[in-house]
Write a protein that holds these residues in place. Sequence first.
Motif, mmCIF file in Angstrom:
data_model
loop_
_atom_site.group_PDB
_atom_site.id
_atom_site.type_symbol
_atom_site.label_atom_id
_atom_site.label_comp_id
_atom_site.label_asym_id
_atom_site.label_seq_id
_atom_site.Cartn_x
_atom_site.Cartn_y
_atom_site.Cartn_z
ATOM 1 N N HIS A 31 0.818 -1.217 0.000
ATOM 2 C CA HIS A 31 0.000 0.000 0.000
ATOM 3 C C HIS A 31 0.847 1.259 0.000
ATOM 4 O O HIS A 31 0.349 2.349 -0.230
ATOM 5 N N GLU A 32 2.123 1.096 0.334
ATOM 6 C CA GLU A 32 3.013 2.264 0.403
ATOM 7 C C GLU A 32 4.439 1.774 0.182
ATOM 8 O O GLU A 32 4.722 0.574 0.337
ATOM 9 N N GLN B 168 8.618 7.824 -4.795
ATOM 10 C CA GLN B 168 7.747 8.407 -5.829
ATOM 11 C C GLN B 168 7.688 7.423 -6.999
ATOM 12 O O GLN B 168 8.748 7.051 -7.522
ATOM 13 N N LEU B 169 6.495 7.051 -7.416
ATOM 14 C CA LEU B 169 6.400 6.128 -8.554
ATOM 15 C C LEU B 169 6.833 6.852 -9.826
ATOM 16 O O LEU B 169 6.554 8.045 -9.986
ATOM 17 N N SER C 87 6.860 8.436 -13.467
ATOM 18 C CA SER C 87 5.714 9.042 -14.157
ATOM 19 C C SER C 87 5.138 8.107 -15.218
ATOM 20 O O SER C 87 3.954 8.144 -15.530
ATOM 21 N N TYR D 285 4.883 4.889 -14.930
ATOM 22 C CA TYR D 285 4.287 3.662 -14.392
ATOM 23 C C TYR D 285 2.782 3.861 -14.242
ATOM 24 O O TYR D 285 2.328 4.784 -13.561
ATOM 25 N N ALA E 66 0.212 2.590 -12.674
ATOM 26 C CA ALA E 66 -0.656 2.174 -11.572
ATOM 27 C C ALA E 66 -0.530 3.099 -10.375
ATOM 28 O O ALA E 66 0.392 3.898 -10.276
ATOM 29 N N THR E 67 -1.486 2.987 -9.460
ATOM 30 C CA THR E 67 -1.418 3.712 -8.183
ATOM 31 C C THR E 67 -1.483 2.668 -7.065
ATOM 32 O O THR E 67 -1.820 1.513 -7.305
ATOM 33 N N TYR E 68 -1.186 3.105 -5.830
ATOM 34 C CA TYR E 68 -1.246 2.172 -4.693
ATOM 35 C C TYR E 68 -2.680 1.724 -4.432
ATOM 36 O O TYR E 68 -3.585 2.526 -4.637
ATOM 37 N N ILE F 234 -0.152 -1.507 -4.959
ATOM 38 C CA ILE F 234 0.468 -2.080 -6.148
ATOM 39 C C ILE F 234 0.659 -3.575 -5.950
ATOM 40 O O ILE F 234 1.158 -4.020 -4.914
ATOM 41 N N SER G 176 1.035 -6.816 -12.447
ATOM 42 C CA SER G 176 0.192 -7.164 -11.295
ATOM 43 C C SER G 176 -0.197 -8.645 -11.313
ATOM 44 O O SER G 176 -1.369 -9.000 -11.223
#
Length: 337
Positions: free
Chosen positions: A14-15, A59-60, A62, A64, A66-68, A70, A102
């Motif tokens: 999640h983080e 920081q993911l 730019s 990539y 997906a968002t959390y 992941i 994923s």
Amino acid sequence: MSTIPEFQKAVLFHEPGGLDKLKYEEIPVPKDLADEEVLIANKYVGVNLFDSLLRSMEQLPSWYPATYPIIPGFEGSGIVVKVGKNVTKLKNGDKVVYAGSSTFTQYTKVNANSVLKLSNDAKDEKLAKYTALVSGGLTSLCLTNEAYELKKEDYVLLYGVGGGVGLVLTQLASKKGAHVIAVASSDEKLAAAKHYGAEFLINHKKEDILKRVKEITDNKGVQVVYDSVGKEVSDISFESLAVKGTWVIFGFASGPTPPVNPLLLFQKNAKLVSCTLYNTLTSPSAWEHYYDEFSHVVEKDGLEVPIEIFPIEEYSTAIAKLEGKKVVGKLLLEISS
Ligand SMILES: NC(=O)c1ccc[n+]([C@@H]2O[C@H](COP(=O)([O-])OP(=O)(O)OC[C@H]3O[C@@H](n4cnc5c(N)ncnc54)[C@H](OP(=O)(O)O)[C@@H]3O)[C@@H](O)[C@H]2O)c1
């Protein structure tokens, strides 16, 4: 065939952070498929270093998508259980291997173009083998065919040769008749690289990489460096190049490659290029072409890699082993149904 459940177990975070951020949680099984997608019940999924790099990023990137939270994982194999309405080349019950994202789940939805159908009598060993090879195989073919077209008698410098990509790249490069200079952190990894065709071995814990490259090439340098390590080796990569040599950046295991002054390239008419699988396989015909090549090198040229399999419930042990640089070959997670 059993019905598709509403919920499934997945490894996710999640983080950003260390291994402790990885959780094994219940999430919904994707219900809606786009017209070109299929849903796959996974049997094996592959563990990649990039899963860990992504988890460690505050920081993911730019690019990539997906968002959390992941879900890690970039490849898998299993059985097709649902197909989108425009999918004609696959049907329920087909055994397949695929490159996607994923994948550390029981069910993954993926575009049908990125799926390779295996024979329906394929045993689990075959599914495991194809899962272990698909990401390294496609990446290595893109590197050696497009990023820099490797030729017979070229000298090529490879890092991380004990890994999932490194051992596959070693095999493809030596099959093309190139002189493979293999770099790794242990004699065990180098022995594997030698078994798969590497001609020169450098243990970077004991030897100076650049000095050895100069000795091996009689001070001329190499025609190409396929660089997956980034920060720690960027000076070595450039200094190792011959005149008109090509430095291909395709990963950053040790951290991002520092900025390069374009004028540096003037010194040797050098080329600096990058290569990612997903910027290469951008059309159905590109996938088809590379899957044809991939099947050929696996079935006709005998491409293989040592495989170690953990149950998905032991994901933490498996990933810790990879992050500790203890893996020779490819790690897979087996999904219980
Ligand atoms: N561009 C693309 O499309 C693409 C596709 C797939 C993979 N990749 C990249 O290819 C590389 C290899 O991936 P892989 O999944 O095969 O990895 P892997 O099996 O874990 O092998 C990576 C190797 O990198 C070396 N390494 C250097 N610094 C490291 C660090 N801080 N932590 C762990 N390993 C480190 C290790 O070699 P030593 O122990 O010998 O030093 C290790 O054997 C990665 O950089 C990945 O991101 C790129």
